[in-house]
Each structure stands twice: as C-alpha cells, then as structure tokens.
Design a protein around this motif. Structure first.
Motif, PDB file in Angstrom:
ATOM      1  N   THR A  57      42.875  41.674  30.521  1.00 28.10           N
ATOM      2  CA  THR A  57      42.738  40.896  31.747  1.00 28.10           C
ATOM      3  C   THR A  57      42.717  39.399  31.481  1.00 28.10           C
ATOM      4  O   THR A  57      43.366  38.612  32.183  1.00 28.10           O
ATOM      5  CB  THR A  57      41.456  41.301  32.492  1.00 28.10           C
ATOM      6  OG1 THR A  57      41.526  42.685  32.833  1.00 28.10           O
ATOM      7  CG2 THR A  57      41.275  40.496  33.758  1.00 28.10           C
ATOM      8  N   ARG A  61      45.265  36.872  33.090  1.00 29.68           N
ATOM      9  CA  ARG A  61      44.769  35.904  34.061  1.00 29.68           C
ATOM     10  C   ARG A  61      45.194  34.484  33.682  1.00 29.68           C
ATOM     11  O   ARG A  61      45.584  33.687  34.543  1.00 29.68           O
ATOM     12  CB  ARG A  61      43.251  35.989  34.165  1.00 29.68           C
ATOM     13  CG  ARG A  61      42.672  35.142  35.298  1.00 29.68           C
ATOM     14  CD  ARG A  61      41.165  35.060  35.206  1.00 29.68           C
ATOM     15  NE  ARG A  61      40.529  36.350  35.386  1.00 29.68           N
ATOM     16  CZ  ARG A  61      39.801  36.951  34.444  1.00 29.68           C
ATOM     17  NH1 ARG A  61      39.657  36.390  33.252  1.00 29.68           N
ATOM     18  NH2 ARG A  61      39.217  38.109  34.684  1.00 29.68           N
ATOM     19  N   TRP A  64      48.695  34.095  34.759  1.00 28.52           N
ATOM     20  CA  TRP A  64      48.802  33.921  36.212  1.00 28.52           C
ATOM     21  C   TRP A  64      48.468  32.482  36.600  1.00 28.52           C
ATOM     22  O   TRP A  64      49.176  31.850  37.389  1.00 28.52           O
ATOM     23  CB  TRP A  64      47.852  34.874  36.932  1.00 28.52           C
ATOM     24  CG  TRP A  64      48.321  36.280  37.103  1.00 28.52           C
ATOM     25  CD1 TRP A  64      47.708  37.414  36.639  1.00 28.52           C
ATOM     26  CD2 TRP A  64      49.476  36.730  37.827  1.00 28.52           C
ATOM     27  NE1 TRP A  64      48.415  38.534  37.006  1.00 28.52           N
ATOM     28  CE2 TRP A  64      49.500  38.138  37.749  1.00 28.52           C
ATOM     29  CE3 TRP A  64      50.487  36.085  38.530  1.00 28.52           C
ATOM     30  CZ2 TRP A  64      50.486  38.917  38.346  1.00 28.52           C
ATOM     31  CZ3 TRP A  64      51.480  36.849  39.137  1.00 28.52           C
ATOM     32  CH2 TRP A  64      51.484  38.243  39.036  1.00 28.52           C
ATOM     33  N   PRO A 154      39.873  38.955  43.377  1.00 27.86           N
ATOM     34  CA  PRO A 154      40.246  40.329  43.016  1.00 27.86           C
ATOM     35  C   PRO A 154      39.076  41.074  42.392  1.00 27.86           C
ATOM     36  O   PRO A 154      38.202  40.485  41.744  1.00 27.86           O
ATOM     37  CB  PRO A 154      41.378  40.135  42.006  1.00 27.86           C
ATOM     38  CG  PRO A 154      41.091  38.803  41.382  1.00 27.86           C
ATOM     39  CD  PRO A 154      40.465  37.967  42.464  1.00 27.86           C
ATOM     40  N   ASP A 158      41.967  45.892  42.059  1.00 33.70           N
ATOM     41  CA  ASP A 158      43.152  45.033  42.212  1.00 33.70           C
ATOM     42  C   ASP A 158      43.832  44.808  40.870  1.00 33.70           C
ATOM     43  O   ASP A 158      45.055  44.687  40.788  1.00 33.70           O
ATOM     44  CB  ASP A 158      42.742  43.698  42.837  1.00 33.70           C
ATOM     45  CG  ASP A 158      42.104  43.874  44.205  1.00 33.70           C
ATOM     46  OD1 ASP A 158      42.763  44.438  45.086  1.00 33.70           O
ATOM     47  OD2 ASP A 158      40.930  43.471  44.379  1.00 33.70           O
ATOM     48  N   TRP A 159      43.035  44.778  39.806  1.00 34.12           N
ATOM     49  CA  TRP A 159      43.599  44.610  38.463  1.00 34.12           C
ATOM     50  C   TRP A 159      44.228  45.901  37.924  1.00 34.12           C
ATOM     51  O   TRP A 159      44.962  45.856  36.930  1.00 34.12           O
ATOM     52  CB  TRP A 159      42.528  44.102  37.498  1.00 34.12           C
ATOM     53  CG  TRP A 159      42.435  42.613  37.499  1.00 34.12           C
ATOM     54  CD1 TRP A 159      41.517  41.832  38.143  1.00 34.12           C
ATOM     55  CD2 TRP A 159      43.319  41.707  36.832  1.00 34.12           C
ATOM     56  NE1 TRP A 159      41.768  40.502  37.924  1.00 34.12           N
ATOM     57  CE2 TRP A 159      42.872  40.398  37.118  1.00 34.12           C
ATOM     58  CE3 TRP A 159      44.439  41.868  36.027  1.00 34.12           C
ATOM     59  CZ2 TRP A 159      43.503  39.258  36.613  1.00 34.12           C
ATOM     60  CZ3 TRP A 159      45.068  40.731  35.529  1.00 34.12           C
ATOM     61  CH2 TRP A 159      44.605  39.457  35.814  1.00 34.12           C
ATOM     62  N   ASN A 163      46.951  42.946  38.919  1.00 32.64           N
ATOM     63  CA  ASN A 163      46.706  41.868  39.890  1.00 32.64           C
ATOM     64  C   ASN A 163      47.989  41.394  40.558  1.00 32.64           C
ATOM     65  O   ASN A 163      48.009  40.356  41.230  1.00 32.64           O
ATOM     66  CB  ASN A 163      45.975  40.679  39.253  1.00 32.64           C
ATOM     67  CG  ASN A 163      44.968  40.045  40.196  1.00 32.64           C
ATOM     68  OD1 ASN A 163      44.420  40.713  41.070  1.00 32.64           O
ATOM     69  ND2 ASN A 163      44.708  38.768  40.023  1.00 32.64           N
ATOM     70  N   PHE A 166      47.832  41.514  44.503  1.00 33.13           N
ATOM     71  CA  PHE A 166      46.899  40.485  44.963  1.00 33.13           C
ATOM     72  C   PHE A 166      47.543  39.102  44.883  1.00 33.13           C
ATOM     73  O   PHE A 166      47.494  38.320  45.833  1.00 33.13           O
ATOM     74  CB  PHE A 166      45.630  40.533  44.111  1.00 33.13           C
ATOM     75  CG  PHE A 166      44.594  39.503  44.479  1.00 33.13           C
ATOM     76  CD1 PHE A 166      43.540  39.842  45.295  1.00 33.13           C
ATOM     77  CD2 PHE A 166      44.670  38.198  43.998  1.00 33.13           C
ATOM     78  CE1 PHE A 166      42.574  38.907  45.648  1.00 33.13           C
ATOM     79  CE2 PHE A 166      43.720  37.247  44.339  1.00 33.13           C
ATOM     80  CZ  PHE A 166      42.667  37.609  45.173  1.00 33.13           C
ATOM     81  N   MET A 167      48.140  38.779  43.737  1.00 32.97           N
ATOM     82  CA  MET A 167      48.723  37.455  43.555  1.00 32.97           C
ATOM     83  C   MET A 167      49.914  37.231  44.495  1.00 32.97           C
ATOM     84  O   MET A 167      50.133  36.116  44.975  1.00 32.97           O
ATOM     85  CB  MET A 167      49.142  37.261  42.103  1.00 32.97           C
ATOM     86  CG  MET A 167      47.988  37.176  41.120  1.00 32.97           C
ATOM     87  SD  MET A 167      46.910  35.753  41.395  1.00 32.97           S
ATOM     88  CE  MET A 167      48.020  34.402  41.023  1.00 32.97           C
ATOM     89  N   PRO A 225      43.691  33.375  41.283  1.00 30.87           N
ATOM     90  CA  PRO A 225      42.739  34.483  41.416  1.00 30.87           C
ATOM     91  C   PRO A 225      41.294  34.013  41.436  1.00 30.87           C
ATOM     92  O   PRO A 225      40.407  34.757  41.842  1.00 30.87           O
ATOM     93  CB  PRO A 225      43.027  35.334  40.184  1.00 30.87           C
ATOM     94  CG  PRO A 225      43.568  34.368  39.174  1.00 30.87           C
ATOM     95  CD  PRO A 225      44.345  33.361  39.963  1.00 30.87           C
ATOM     96  N   ASP A 240      36.916  35.408  39.183  1.00 32.62           N
ATOM     97  CA  ASP A 240      37.638  36.668  38.946  1.00 32.62           C
ATOM     98  C   ASP A 240      37.068  37.316  37.695  1.00 32.62           C
ATOM     99  O   ASP A 240      37.278  36.823  36.585  1.00 32.62           O
ATOM    100  CB  ASP A 240      39.129  36.361  38.792  1.00 32.62           C
ATOM    101  CG  ASP A 240      39.947  37.565  38.345  1.00 32.62           C
ATOM    102  OD1 ASP A 240      39.416  38.693  38.354  1.00 32.62           O
ATOM    103  OD2 ASP A 240      41.118  37.360  37.969  1.00 32.62           O
ATOM    104  N   GLY A 242      37.767  40.425  36.663  1.00 35.25           N
ATOM    105  CA  GLY A 242      38.713  41.336  36.036  1.00 35.25           C
ATOM    106  C   GLY A 242      38.328  42.801  36.048  1.00 35.25           C
ATOM    107  O   GLY A 242      37.638  43.287  36.948  1.00 35.25           O
TER     108      GLY A 242
END
Length: 497
Positions: A57, A61, A64, A154, A158-159, A163, A166-167, A225, A240, A242
C-alpha cells in the motif's frame, strides 16, 4: 426531541415498528451482499495476502500522490473552501454494500443534513472491493439527492481494488502504470501470484453513474487519497491508512506539516485510535505515531474520528489537562460490528460513565442473539429481548443499565450472554464463546447482516462556529419513526476558542 435508544426500547427500534421508506429507494438490481459467499471472500483476498507477504500500500500510495502532483494538484493537498465562520457538515463511514441497510440510512441522513455544506466519508466507500464499476448503486444512487460535495478517505476495502476505483471517482485520476516486476521468489513475487488486480472501469457505466450526482452544487474533486480541508475556522485532515492501518513515511511528513498552527483541527482516519476499549495509535513508517501528532498541543486537535469499525463509539480522553474527543463513526451502512463484546471501559483514563456507544451493548446483544438463533435454528434458546439483554449486560459488567428494565436474568440468559462474548466485570476466560468480533473469526461478524429493521446504523452532523464545535450522532434504524425524525444518540460540544 424524538425518543432514542437511551430512552426506551421503542426508541431503539424494537417492538414491531413500521419499516421506513428506504425500500422504495433500492434499485431493482440491488443484491444482498453475503460474506459467506466464497466469491465475496475471494474478491477480498488482498488483505490476508498483505499480512502474510508484505503490504504494498505505502509504495502504491506514493505513486498515486506523485501522479496527482504531476497533474498539478496543490502541493500541500489542501482543499480551500469558502465556508463562512459558522457552517455545518456531515460525516459517516463504511457505507457501500448497496443493500437495504445502506439505503435505510439515506432518508434520515437527508433529513438531518439539511443546510450542510459538504459530507466526509470516513472509510470503506464500497464493499467488498472498491471497484469503479460498482459505484453506481453503492455511492452515486443512494446519495443522489444530497445537494453538496462529498469528500472521502479510502478504507482497506477500497484498497482491495488497488484504490483504483476510489482514485478515479474522487480524484479523477487515471490508473497507475504497472509497477516494476519483483525479484523472483521474493515475498512480493509470492504475493503477486494470488494478488487481485484492479478492475478496468466500464466507461459508459461510470458515466451513467456520475450523471446521478452531476449538479454543480454536488461537484468536488479532491487532490489525493489523503488531504486537508480548510473550512471556516476549522481544518479537517483526512489520512489514508491503507490495508493494514498504518501510514507511509511521506504521508507522515505531510501530516506533521499540515497539522502545525493554531487553527482547530479534526483528524479523519480509516483506523480509529481508541476503539473497543483499546488504544491503537497508528504507526508511521520510519517512526512515530499518528496519535503523537494529535496529542501535540502545538497542533490543536480537538477530535479524531475513525471509520472501519461498523458502529459508534466515543472516548473523551484527557491529554495533559485538555480533552480530545476520540470517536468511531463506521455505522454508515455495512454490517454491524458488535458493541456488547466491549468490556467495562478502562482505557485512556475514560470511565464507563463517560463512554458512549451505539448501538447500546444490550441492543447489540439482543441483535446478535437473533442472528444466532436464526443461524442455528435455535431461536427459543438464543433469542433475548432487548430488556433481557440490557439486564444481563448490567449484571455481568457491573454497570448501570442505560435504560430501566425489570427483566429476570435467568440461567439461559446468562449462558447466551457468555456464548455471545459478553465480558464479565472480573476478567475470566470463558470456556466457550461463539465468534462475534474476534480476529480469528472475522467471517461471523460480516455474516450478521440482516435485511429487516432495526439496523442500528448511524451518522454524524457537525455544527461549527468560531467558538464551538457541536457533534451529534444520529441513529438510522430503518423504522419509519426514526426515519422521519432521526433520534440523537450522543452529543458533544467542544470549545474552539
């Protein structure tokens, strides 16, 4: 003021009240999500895999957030709003199973949210995984009549989709490019053999879903996130956590930066800091914890609100002479986590009289006794009335009953309470307990979902002025009486001066 569960069993939604109007909101394609379905469990496999073979994660992340920064979002991930000094907003979490319990929250939410400027979702927008292809019936449709923006952080579910959904929905971000392949036979390589890949969004389906919340007043694009919102005199910071309830070093550095300054702050996190009579400060990669930042007097936090656990809990914790309100708000629609397994409160210096939860422990025990009675076809043995459950909770924990009851605590009532995990005032290990909320039996709490009221869902309304922050927890039982006039189960007034 409508009767709440703290006033009467009827206020809790018991005793054959009329169901509300939520069934008319359900889409024809709505399905009853079953956590006993092997297909559901297989979709949610990434959590156990991350525990066994390492959690990717943090790295994902970072990718992202870098992608968002490259696209030109504010470098501090700040959402600047034009709210006045006095305004209101809503907050709830763990919403989207897309079935009756989620939609049962909607009428009361719309009633209580009148005049609010925005809503924050505090974890797990979708179940079982956060696929962009399921946002139509589990996000856009239930909240289509809410005429204000919705921001979110999230959760672990969601992960489970990397994710990606969500994103795409909340940040309008394109999918991540493939990561570099791991070294052969490494932990990451073994993890990758079974890892669930994100679903490719169906663009037409997503466009049709977005059209349900397409009014200008409903639009909000958040930078990532995790984020911070400056709204009136308040700063709201969403982190977030995770898959496994931690944050990466980069996010930790960002959190320390945006937490500085005299502005009063609320933390919104997918992993509650005080929950189920335990203290979980949330580790930061590289050292330190999230709660160290929350407790820092230079950061001026007044509350920390977490999702993930599907009920409401309130711990007013004294931190060197000032009170920080630690809340759990995860009762927004998914299956209910038990509260009757919470022992007499001893953590954080909080007393039992100061602690609040919803559902009340007695209502939680009565709810689960019905679940197990139906599951094992032993209703005459297992099922307890709310009065019986309230009485045995009071006796076993040595606490005052929240609402009066003259029900007898018989041998059967005591045995059912012990089997369903009710602690005793003197801690003694029971010879046998049915799995309700323990880690070794996570499947059984999700299996508690029912599709007839009372549902014991909840949501928060927060009213802000330059001087005070008022937080109210409203109940959503699924019954018409509580739907028309949602009862307040807890109220907190926090000075901001």
């Amino acid at each position: 003021m409508p009767s709440s569960s703290r006033d009467s069993a009827a206020g809790a939604g018991w005793h054959g009240q009329r169901p509300g109007s939520y069934e008319s909101l359900l889409p024809p394609t709505a399905k009853k999500l079953s956590w006993f379905d092997p297909g559901t469990l297989w979709k949610a496999r990434n959590g156990p895999l991350a525990s066994l073979f390492g959690d990717p994660t943090g790295e994902d992340r970072r990718r992202w957030v870098k992608g968002q920064l490259d696209r030109g979002v504010p470098p501090d991930l700040m959402i600047e709003r034009d709210d006045p000094d006095s305004f209101s907003f809503m907050l709830f979490g763990d919403t989207g199973e897309g079935d009756a319990p989620q939609y049962a929250v909607v009428p009361g939410f719309l009633k209580a949210s009148e005049g609010t400027r925005f809503t924050v979702l505090s974890s797990d927008v979708l179940y079982p995984v956060g696929s962009a292809n399921e946002y139509g019936t589990k996000f856009f449709q239930p909240y289509q009549r809410y005429q204000a923006p919705i921001y979110a952080i999230p959760g672990n579910h969601d992960w489970y989709d990397g994710n990606t959904g969500f994103m795409r929905v909340f940040c309008d971000a394109p999918a991540l490019p493939p990561a570099a392949p791991p070294a052969k036979l490494s932990r990451a390589w073994w993890r990758g053999l079974l890892w669930r890949r994100p679903e490719v969004p169906d663009e037409q389906r997503l466009a049709e879903a977005r059209a349900l919340r397409s009014a200008p007043a409903q639009q909000a694009e958040q930078p990532g996130p995790y984020w911070a919102i400056d709204a009136g005199p308040l700063r709201i910071i969403g982190i977030d956590t995770g898959l496994l309830g931690t944050i990466d070093a980069e996010q930790g550095q960002w959190l320390r930066r945006v937490s500085q300054g005299p502005r009063p702050k609320i933390l919104v996190t997918g992993s509650p800091i005080y929950v189920d009579n335990k203290y979980e400060p949330c580790a930061i990669e590289g050292g330190g914890t999230v709660d160290e930042i929350v407790r820092d007097p230079d950061c001026h936090y007044v509350a920390a609100i977490g999702g993930d656990i599907h009920n409401y809990q309130h711990y007013p914790v004294d931190v060197h002479g000032r009170t920080i309100q630690y809340l759990v708000s995860g009762g927004g629609g998914a299956f209910m986590h038990a509260t009757h397994t919470i022992a007499r409160i001893t953590t954080g210096g909080v007393t039992e009289d100061e602690f609040r939860c919803y559902p009340l422990r007695g209502d939680s025990l009565a709810f689960y006794s019905g679940v197990y009675g139906r599951r094992f076809h032993l209703r005459r043995f297992f099922e307890l009335t709310s009065e019986q459950a309230t009485a045995v909770i009071s006796k076993r924990l040595g606490i005052r009953a929240t609402r009066g009851t003259d029900a007898r605590v018989t041998l059967r009532v005591r045995l059912v309470a012990a089997l369903l995990g009710v602690a005793k005032q003197r801690r003694r290990r029971s010879w046998f307990r049915l799995p309700v909320r323990k880690i070794y039996a996570q499947l059984f709490s999700p299996g508690s979902v029912t599709f007839t009221p009372p549902f014991f869902k909840s949501f928060l309304r927060l009213d802000v002025t330059p001087q005070t922050l008022r937080i109210r927890c409203f109940a959503a039982t699924g019954n018409l009486e509580q739907e028309l006039d949602p009862p307040v189960e807890d109220e907190i007034v926090i000075p901001l001066g």
